[in-house]
Design a protein around this motif. Sequence first.
Motif, PDB file in Angstrom:
ATOM      1  N   UNK A   1       0.807  -1.221   0.000  1.00 20.32           N
ATOM      2  CA  UNK A   1       0.000   0.000   0.000  1.00 20.32           C
ATOM      3  C   UNK A   1       0.840   1.272   0.000  1.00 20.32           C
ATOM      4  N   UNK A   2       2.031   1.232   0.622  1.00 12.89           N
ATOM      5  CA  UNK A   2       2.792   2.463   0.836  1.00 12.89           C
ATOM      6  C   UNK A   2       4.096   2.546   0.042  1.00 12.89           C
ATOM      7  N   UNK A   3       4.731   1.433  -0.193  1.00 16.54           N
ATOM      8  CA  UNK A   3       6.070   1.473  -0.778  1.00 16.54           C
ATOM      9  C   UNK A   3       6.032   1.242  -2.283  1.00 16.54           C
TER      10      UNK A   3
ATOM     11  N   UNK B   1      -4.628   1.814   2.905  1.00 18.96           N
ATOM     12  CA  UNK B   1      -4.835   2.776   1.827  1.00 18.96           C
ATOM     13  C   UNK B   1      -5.848   3.848   2.212  1.00 18.96           C
ATOM     14  N   UNK B   2      -6.726   3.542   3.185  1.00 20.84           N
ATOM     15  CA  UNK B   2      -7.719   4.514   3.625  1.00 20.84           C
ATOM     16  C   UNK B   2      -7.139   5.543   4.597  1.00 20.84           C
ATOM     17  N   UNK B   3      -5.952   5.283   5.123  1.00 27.86           N
ATOM     18  CA  UNK B   3      -5.306   6.209   6.046  1.00 27.86           C
ATOM     19  C   UNK B   3      -4.571   7.295   5.264  1.00 27.86           C
ATOM     20  N   UNK B   4      -4.786   8.534   5.631  1.00 30.10           N
ATOM     21  CA  UNK B   4      -4.130   9.658   4.951  1.00 30.10           C
ATOM     22  C   UNK B   4      -2.626   9.618   5.237  1.00 30.10           C
ATOM     23  N   UNK B   5      -1.795   9.475   4.202  1.00 29.31           N
ATOM     24  CA  UNK B   5      -0.333   9.442   4.427  1.00 29.31           C
ATOM     25  C   UNK B   5       0.201  10.709   5.088  1.00 29.31           C
ATOM     26  N   UNK B   6      -0.528  11.822   4.984  1.00 27.67           N
ATOM     27  CA  UNK B   6      -0.062  13.064   5.588  1.00 27.67           C
ATOM     28  C   UNK B   6      -0.002  12.968   7.107  1.00 27.67           C
ATOM     29  N   UNK B   7      -0.860  12.124   7.688  1.00 24.73           N
ATOM     30  CA  UNK B   7      -0.815  11.935   9.137  1.00 24.73           C
ATOM     31  C   UNK B   7       0.493  11.272   9.558  1.00 24.73           C
TER      32      UNK B   7
ATOM     33  N   UNK C   1       3.775  13.031  11.704  1.00 20.06           N
ATOM     34  CA  UNK C   1       4.441  12.433  12.856  1.00 20.06           C
ATOM     35  C   UNK C   1       5.928  12.251  12.588  1.00 20.06           C
ATOM     36  N   UNK C   2       6.276  11.917  11.358  1.00 23.27           N
ATOM     37  CA  UNK C   2       7.681  11.716  11.020  1.00 23.27           C
ATOM     38  C   UNK C   2       8.460  13.025  11.073  1.00 23.27           C
ATOM     39  N   UNK C   3       7.820  14.133  10.672  1.00 24.42           N
ATOM     40  CA  UNK C   3       8.512  15.429  10.691  1.00 24.42           C
ATOM     41  C   UNK C   3       8.826  15.881  12.108  1.00 24.42           C
TER      42      UNK C   3
ATOM     43  N   UNK D   1       7.933   3.721  15.149  1.00 22.99           N
ATOM     44  CA  UNK D   1       7.090   4.330  16.175  1.00 22.99           C
ATOM     45  C   UNK D   1       5.864   4.994  15.549  1.00 22.99           C
ATOM     46  N   UNK D   2       6.042   5.609  14.398  1.00 23.12           N
ATOM     47  CA  UNK D   2       4.916   6.210  13.682  1.00 23.12           C
ATOM     48  C   UNK D   2       3.891   5.137  13.316  1.00 23.12           C
TER      49      UNK D   2
END
Length: 235
Positions: free
Chosen positions: A43-45, A121-127, A131-133, A140-141
């Motif tokens: 989903x992410x990579x 995929x339903x989770x907003x990657x910006x969240x 947290x990473x920023x 941990x994120x």
Amino acid sequence: MLDGLTQPLSPAEWSAVALSLRVSLWATLVSLPLGVFTAYALARWRFPGRELLNGLVHLPLILPPVVTGYLLLLTFGTRGPVGGLLQEVGIVFAFRWTGAALAAGIMAFPLMVRAIRLSVEAVDPKLEEAAATLGAPRLWVFATVTLPMILPGVIAGAILAFAKAMGEFGATITFVSNIPGQTQTLPSAIYAFLQVPGAEGAALRLVLISVVLALSALLASELLARRVAKRVAGQ
């Protein structure tokens, strides 16, 4: 035949029910961490071979179960490339209940990954990026942001995989055969009883148990997923 429904389960029937629950539970628990990782990766990579991995994950849904079981036998049998090495350290899958769990887990894996992947995929990657920023490590994120939000999908995927494992027949009987008390799960026991004249009542009892267990798993999946989703939304 209907008269057989009022009779108590025989030891052989209880053994098949207990073994099916054991096989399905272990198949789900062992494959769940890998299922979460695989779903998140898909989903992410973006990486070379991503589509190949996606195809391999869903391959058990496309192949005939007997083919999957035969491939497992070639690979994890005592003369197979992996099974031979594992046998040297005392781990044997072929014709053991552990092999039934392996076959059931592989057949159920695509359903688990699909359910979890849809949640990721339903989770907003910006969240996650936010947290990473703030300096939080990626693991941990995932543990504090992503996992709580995808938990309904994880629960749904796990229970669907459990239900699928309970009903697995083709790959299991090909890989570990149908040995009463050792590898004879519910579907295998039903098949065996149908081959014996006069044993239709026992087969029908096990069929009803299979239906009840499958429906219970699906209802539990819906209820747990909704409860967790409400709790997450409340946070």
